[in-house]
Design a protein around this motif. Structure first.
Motif, mmCIF file in Angstrom:
data_model
loop_
_atom_site.group_PDB
_atom_site.id
_atom_site.type_symbol
_atom_site.label_atom_id
_atom_site.label_comp_id
_atom_site.label_asym_id
_atom_site.label_seq_id
_atom_site.Cartn_x
_atom_site.Cartn_y
_atom_site.Cartn_z
ATOM 1 N N GLN A 1 -18.122 26.944 34.703
ATOM 2 C CA GLN A 1 -18.847 26.300 35.780
ATOM 3 C C GLN A 1 -19.409 27.407 36.662
ATOM 4 O OE1 GLN A 1 -15.369 23.852 36.906
ATOM 5 N NE2 GLN A 1 -16.679 22.065 36.616
ATOM 6 N N THR A 2 -20.494 27.106 37.366
ATOM 7 C CA THR A 2 -21.207 28.140 38.107
ATOM 8 C C THR A 2 -21.223 27.848 39.593
ATOM 9 O OG1 THR A 2 -22.643 28.373 36.171
ATOM 10 C CG2 THR A 2 -23.329 29.498 38.161
ATOM 11 N N ALA A 3 -21.035 28.910 40.383
ATOM 12 C CA ALA A 3 -21.090 28.808 41.842
ATOM 13 C C ALA A 3 -22.299 29.590 42.347
ATOM 14 C CB ALA A 3 -19.806 29.362 42.454
ATOM 15 N N ILE A 4 -22.950 29.078 43.395
ATOM 16 C CA ILE A 4 -24.129 29.713 43.977
ATOM 17 C C ILE A 4 -23.936 29.855 45.482
ATOM 18 C CG2 ILE A 4 -25.307 27.498 44.263
ATOM 19 C CD1 ILE A 4 -27.144 30.727 43.357
ATOM 20 N N ASN A 5 -24.430 30.949 46.034
ATOM 21 C CA ASN A 5 -24.427 31.151 47.476
ATOM 22 C C ASN A 5 -25.860 30.976 47.964
ATOM 23 O OD1 ASN A 5 -24.544 32.423 50.124
ATOM 24 N ND2 ASN A 5 -22.508 33.229 49.683
ATOM 25 N N VAL A 6 -26.149 29.835 48.597
ATOM 26 C CA VAL A 6 -27.524 29.535 48.994
ATOM 27 C C VAL A 6 -27.983 30.410 50.160
ATOM 28 C CG1 VAL A 6 -27.530 27.170 48.093
ATOM 29 C CG2 VAL A 6 -26.699 27.607 50.418
ATOM 30 N N GLY B 1 -21.793 33.345 40.514
ATOM 31 C CA GLY B 1 -20.702 33.779 39.653
ATOM 32 C C GLY B 1 -20.211 32.588 38.855
ATOM 33 N N MET B 2 -19.279 32.837 37.955
ATOM 34 C CA MET B 2 -18.811 31.781 37.070
ATOM 35 C C MET B 2 -17.299 31.648 37.097
ATOM 36 S SD MET B 2 -21.434 31.934 33.833
ATOM 37 C CE MET B 2 -23.115 31.337 34.100
ATOM 38 N N ASN C 1 -16.912 37.064 38.516
ATOM 39 C CA ASN C 1 -15.824 36.458 39.280
ATOM 40 C C ASN C 1 -16.400 35.545 40.353
ATOM 41 O OD1 ASN C 1 -13.573 35.839 40.804
ATOM 42 N ND2 ASN C 1 -12.778 37.926 40.835
ATOM 43 N N ALA C 2 -16.170 34.245 40.237
ATOM 44 C CA ALA C 2 -16.728 33.281 41.186
ATOM 45 C C ALA C 2 -16.161 33.450 42.594
ATOM 46 C CB ALA C 2 -16.488 31.855 40.694
#
Length: 375
Positions: A345-350, A309-310, A298-299
């Motif tokens: 699509q992909t989300a990232i937490n830097v 997440g995606m 879960n993005a």
């Protein structure tokens, strides 16, 4: 119609909320003013029902012997004059989607856009309410020569309950199905194979994925995940929790015993083991304190602290659903089942990445569709 990046993000988030039942009552719920945005998402209580619609998926196997139809073969079949004439009437493929207002409508509009791009035709689209007259809908579809219905969202799928068996139904934009025999299409649950491939690319030294799940809800997904983990050279360590109390007990134990260099925790779509009000904050805290990577199907969890997440790519999802519909029309009679989502699509937490010692340069960040925290 190409939506700007901001609207694409909002459309993705809106779809997840719509699937959770936030807009289950139709347009009125979107008029209350509680419209989420990527900048100011609602608190955990709003998402506590995400996946409440989730149930088991009955997976169908392709009967043998079976020769898959290639895209080139499919397109050759679609060039047949009689098929072109049938599709050209505009009634062969129909789309049912929830009759909701913005911002929720945008997600379904994007899917319809993808369907029309793939078919190269304007398809008949029918917005449906929870109390739709299915008999009247069935008559309308038959009158228009509909052969395939693409049902988007829970409301769209529910509206197909009274359709003639001669009309093939393909579902899209639904997390899990309840007693959904003979329903085919694409679930909103990300394919574990894509999740694990992204995980392996980010953390090449990883050896084990830890997951807590309720077999009554996600056994079908764990079966796919075992194969996906094996393909990536990973061990999938599965732990059963039939209720919230057991999940709350397991997570601290498992994370405390994990190796933060070689282990990671996966949060699947499971309303028992990934309950938003209590379990998610607990797991996020334990993961942060221990440095054990945490990733999610879960993005929405990424903004809250999960590593990545995606989220659905709605236009691509529409194109894939359209390809399946065209295959049905072209005579591809293989048995279809509901499959996990691969149009993602992909989300990232830097910030989380940096916290666990993973420093992502600009080039790596550009490989993600959404980056948090936002600049």
């Amino acid at each position: 119609m190409n939506l700007p990046a901001g609207r694409r993000v909002r459309a993705c988030i809106a779809l997840l909320l719509a699937l959770a039942g936030i807009v289950a009552t139709g347009p009125a719920s979107a008029q209350r003013g509680d419209q989420p945005s990527i900048v100011d998402l609602p608190g955990p209580h709003v998402h506590s029902d995400v996946g409440a619609l989730m149930d088991r998926i009955e997976s169908g196997n392709v009967p043998a012997p079976y020769r898959p139809v290639t895209l080139a073969q499919l397109e050759d079949q679609l060039r047949r004059p009689e098929l072109q004439a049938s599709i050209g009437k505009g009634g062969t493929i129909a789309v049912l989607y929830p009759n909701v207002e913005e911002p929720f409508r945008s997600a379904f509009v994007s899917m319809i856009q993808g369907i029309e791009e793939r078919t190269k035709l304007h398809v008949r689209s029918y917005p449906v309410d929870p109390r739709v007259d299915t008999a009247e809908l069935n008559s309308t579809l038959k009158r228009n020569g509909t052969r395939v219905v693409i049902a988007l969202g829970r409301q769209g799928l529910n509206a197909t309950a009274g359709l003639d068996k001669e009309i093939t139904v393909l579902a899209g934009g639904v997390l899990l199905l309840s007693e959904a025999d003979n329903v085919a299409g694409i679930s909103m649950t990300p394919d574990p194979a894509l999740l694990f491939a992204r995980l392996r690319a980010l953390l090449p030294e990883l050896k084990r994925v830890i997951v807590v799940y309720n077999p009554q809800k996600t056994e079908w997904l764990i079966k796919l995940a075992r194969e996906a983990a094996r393909a990536q050279g990973l061990e999938l360590s599965t732990h059963v929790a039939g209720d919230l109390a057991r999940a709350a007990q397991l997570y601290p134990q498992l994370i405390a015993a994990a190796d933060n260099r070689h282990d990671a925790v996966w949060l699947p779509h499971d309303t028992t083991t990934v309950e938003e009000g209590t379990i998610l904050p607990l797991v996020l805290r334990e993961s942060w304190n221990s440095g054990v990577p945490l990733f999610s199907s879960n993005a929405l969890h990424v903004k809250k602290g999960a590593l990545f997440g995606m989220v659905p790519n709605n236009v691509e999802l529409g194109r894939t659903l359209a390809s399946s519909a065209l295959g049905v029309i072209a005579g591809d009679n293989r048995r279809r089942s509901l499959t996990p989502l691969r149009e993602l699509q992909t989300a990232i937490n830097v910030r989380t990445a940096s916290h666990i010692g993973l420093n992502l340069g600009e080039r790596q960040q550009r490989s993600f569709d959404f980056v948090y925290p936002q600049p």
